[in-house]
Design a protein around this motif. Structure first.
Motif, PDB file in Angstrom:
ATOM      1  N   HIS A  50      52.710  56.640  28.726  1.00 57.54           N
ATOM      2  CA  HIS A  50      51.686  55.376  29.047  1.00 57.54           C
ATOM      3  C   HIS A  50      52.180  54.766  30.211  1.00 57.54           C
ATOM      4  N   VAL A  51      50.852  55.094  31.270  1.00 61.72           N
ATOM      5  CA  VAL A  51      50.967  53.858  32.442  1.00 61.72           C
ATOM      6  C   VAL A  51      49.779  52.760  32.732  1.00 61.72           C
ATOM      7  N   VAL A  52      51.124  51.949  33.043  1.00 62.82           N
ATOM      8  CA  VAL A  52      50.177  50.958  33.768  1.00 62.82           C
ATOM      9  C   VAL A  52      50.231  50.732  35.059  1.00 62.82           C
ATOM     10  N   ILE A  53      48.590  50.231  35.279  1.00 63.38           N
ATOM     11  CA  ILE A  53      48.247  49.555  36.231  1.00 63.38           C
ATOM     12  C   ILE A  53      47.427  48.886  36.430  1.00 63.38           C
ATOM     13  N   ASP A  54      47.990  47.462  37.372  1.00 63.03           N
ATOM     14  CA  ASP A  54      47.983  46.140  37.309  1.00 63.03           C
ATOM     15  C   ASP A  54      47.065  45.969  39.047  1.00 63.03           C
ATOM     16  N   VAL A  55      46.292  45.298  38.597  1.00 66.71           N
ATOM     17  CA  VAL A  55      45.418  44.546  39.961  1.00 66.71           C
ATOM     18  C   VAL A  55      45.292  43.348  39.678  1.00 66.71           C
ATOM     19  N   SER A  56      45.406  42.458  40.967  1.00 64.95           N
ATOM     20  CA  SER A  56      45.722  41.450  40.902  1.00 64.95           C
ATOM     21  C   SER A  56      45.699  40.665  42.262  1.00 64.95           C
ATOM     22  N   ASP A  57      45.249  39.522  42.404  1.00 66.51           N
ATOM     23  CA  ASP A  57      44.597  38.815  43.574  1.00 66.51           C
ATOM     24  C   ASP A  57      44.903  36.832  43.236  1.00 66.51           C
ATOM     25  N   THR A  58      44.406  36.403  44.321  1.00 67.37           N
ATOM     26  CA  THR A  58      45.518  35.427  44.695  1.00 67.37           C
ATOM     27  C   THR A  58      43.567  34.484  44.677  1.00 67.37           C
ATOM     28  N   GLY A  59      42.847  34.372  43.762  1.00 64.61           N
ATOM     29  CA  GLY A  59      41.382  34.566  44.298  1.00 64.61           C
ATOM     30  C   GLY A  59      41.122  33.120  42.709  1.00 64.61           C
ATOM     31  N   LYS A  60      40.352  32.916  42.715  1.00 62.84           N
ATOM     32  CA  LYS A  60      39.828  30.933  41.971  1.00 62.84           C
ATOM     33  C   LYS A  60      40.354  31.042  40.216  1.00 62.84           C
ATOM     34  N   GLY A  61      40.795  32.339  39.675  1.00 55.45           N
ATOM     35  CA  GLY A  61      40.759  32.650  39.144  1.00 55.45           C
ATOM     36  C   GLY A  61      39.566  32.665  37.630  1.00 55.45           C
ATOM     37  N   ILE A  62      40.128  32.705  36.686  1.00 59.47           N
ATOM     38  CA  ILE A  62      39.087  32.681  35.218  1.00 59.47           C
ATOM     39  C   ILE A  62      39.520  32.153  34.171  1.00 59.47           C
ATOM     40  N   PRO A  63      39.097  30.554  33.860  1.00 57.61           N
ATOM     41  CA  PRO A  63      39.497  30.333  32.721  1.00 57.61           C
ATOM     42  C   PRO A  63      40.150  30.551  31.351  1.00 57.61           C
ATOM     43  N   LYS A  64      40.649  30.673  30.824  1.00 55.54           N
ATOM     44  CA  LYS A  64      41.222  30.938  30.046  1.00 55.54           C
ATOM     45  C   LYS A  64      40.497  30.599  28.392  1.00 55.54           C
ATOM     46  N   GLY A  65      39.047  30.308  28.168  1.00 56.44           N
ATOM     47  CA  GLY A  65      38.121  30.283  27.031  1.00 56.44           C
ATOM     48  C   GLY A  65      37.105  32.104  28.005  1.00 56.44           C
TER      49      GLY A  65
END
Length: 382
Positions: A312-327
């Motif tokens: 398989h191929v893994v693609i990660d798109v990361s940012d330094t933004g405000k984030g998403i609450p766990k819920g």
């Protein structure tokens, strides 16, 4: 937040819980009353047997005989002082014959359920026997029937809930698909008209500079129309280099983003051929990059990492933004859910559908921390 719990769903759950509690309470009280009555019957049966054993020849024993013979429901085991089984009543006769330890096992159960009654067998030698008794079949049914009934009702509600949920999701999918196809149809007419006007503008040399830019925008609109038209139908997958596809999309977004946004990309291989639908795959990457831009509000960095594995191929798109609450990690993919003040909340929902259903992969939130950033991960099978 509190108002959400005062909705009709909470009321239904509260009513259901009240009904369940009332049913169990009623069944418990009824079983206790039956158990008390059975204890009295066993006590009367013991007294009747004592009367039969101690009665003289001319005594009227009709009532005692009737009490002894009428007990056909409460299981009894008679033992001596040492615990040896002397007699039994109202037990499974087949089990008694076929299972050597059946009576001993039942005696252990009876001892745990009730205190035995002592009955003097020989007044001269003061020999006693003990009557152990268990719960009748009626008492067991009353005691356990509500729980069985509740399990059946819960199973039925679960099946109905699943059916309604599936129907609701299918209806939602039909709405999104219909809206996407209608959008593609509506865009098609003005696009054709704009293309015709461009052909007229091309005839004049002084228009050449802005005709080139207009052509790029028209091509972009045609690509968007093509994406919308493919929603709801199985797309044709083609072998493409995903590294090049993502690079092209990064270049496109970089030109339209703030200069304070830093874009970086790394790949474990220079080219990775994979079966994809190019317009739909580009839509997914574009959506993830635009969400990252919105989360950073004009300043930060976006990093794309591609890892090539044997299967398989893994693609990660990361940012330094405000984030998403766990819920919200699962909720962000639901149609209509959005943390932004504008927008319909369809982007991530459609992106997940494109990856999960059309490319047989997975799109999910790999990690996210509030005020630190988010990483979306795409898994694609080779």
């Amino acid at each position: 937040m509190f108002k959400q719990y005062l909705g009709w769903k909470f009321i239904l759950v509260a009513v259901a819980a009240a009904i369940i509690a009332a049913t169990i309470w009623f069944a418990t009280n009824l079983s206790e009353k039956i158990q008390q009555e059975e204890t009295k019957k066993v006590a009367n049966w013991v007294e009747a047997n004592k009367e039969l054993l101690q009665a003289s020849s001319d005594a009227n024993l009709n009532l005692a005989v009737e009490i002894v013979t009428n007990n056909t429901t409460i299981p009894l085991i008679l033992t001596d002082e040492k615990g040896n089984i002397l007699d039994h009543r109202n037990l499974d006769s087949n089990a008694v014959v076929q299972q050597p330890n059946y009576l001993k096992e039942q005696l252990i159960i009876f001892r745990k359920q009730h205190q035995p009654f002592a009955m003097q067998m020989d007044t001269a030698q003061k020999m006693y026997s003990y009557i152990y008794y268990g719960d009748s079949l009626i008492l067991k049914q009353v005691r356990y029937y509500p729980y069985i009934q509740l399990m059946v009702v819960a199973l039925f509600i679960g099946v109905v809930w699943f059916a309604l949920s599936s129907t609701s999701k299918a209806t939602q999918n039909q709405v999104w698909v219909g809206m996407a196809k209608e959008t593609a149809h509506q865009l098609g007419t003005p696009l054709s008209s704009i293309e015709a006007w461009l052909e007229i503008l091309k005839d004049k040399e002084e228009n050449r500079a802005f005709v080139v830019e207009l052509t790029k925008d028209v091509d972009r609109l045609k690509l968007i129309t093509d994406r919308f038209s493919k929603i709801g139908s199985v797309p044709q997958l083609e072998e493409r280099d995903v590294v090049q596809q993502i690079t092209n999309m990064l270049d496109y977004i970089r030109k339209r983003a703030s200069q304070k946004i830093q874009f970086t990309m790394e790949s474990s291989a220079p080219d990775i051929p994979l079966m994809i639908s190019p317009p739909l795959f580009d839509w997914v990457i574009e959506n993830l990059l635009k969400n990252a831009l919105d989360a950073m509000e004009g300043k930060g960095s976006i990093h794309v990492r591609i890892d090539n594995h044997p299967a398989h191929v893994v693609i990660d798109v990361s940012d330094t933004g405000k984030g998403i609450p766990k819920g919200y990690h699962e909720k962000v993919f639901r149609p209509g859910f959005s943390t932004k003040k504008r927008g319909w909340g369809l982007g991530l929902s459609l992106a997940k559908r494109i990856i999960d259903e059309y490319h047989k992969g997975r799109l999910f939130v790999k990690s996210s921390e509030v005020n630190k950033g988010t990483t979306f991960r795409i898994l694609l099978r080779k």
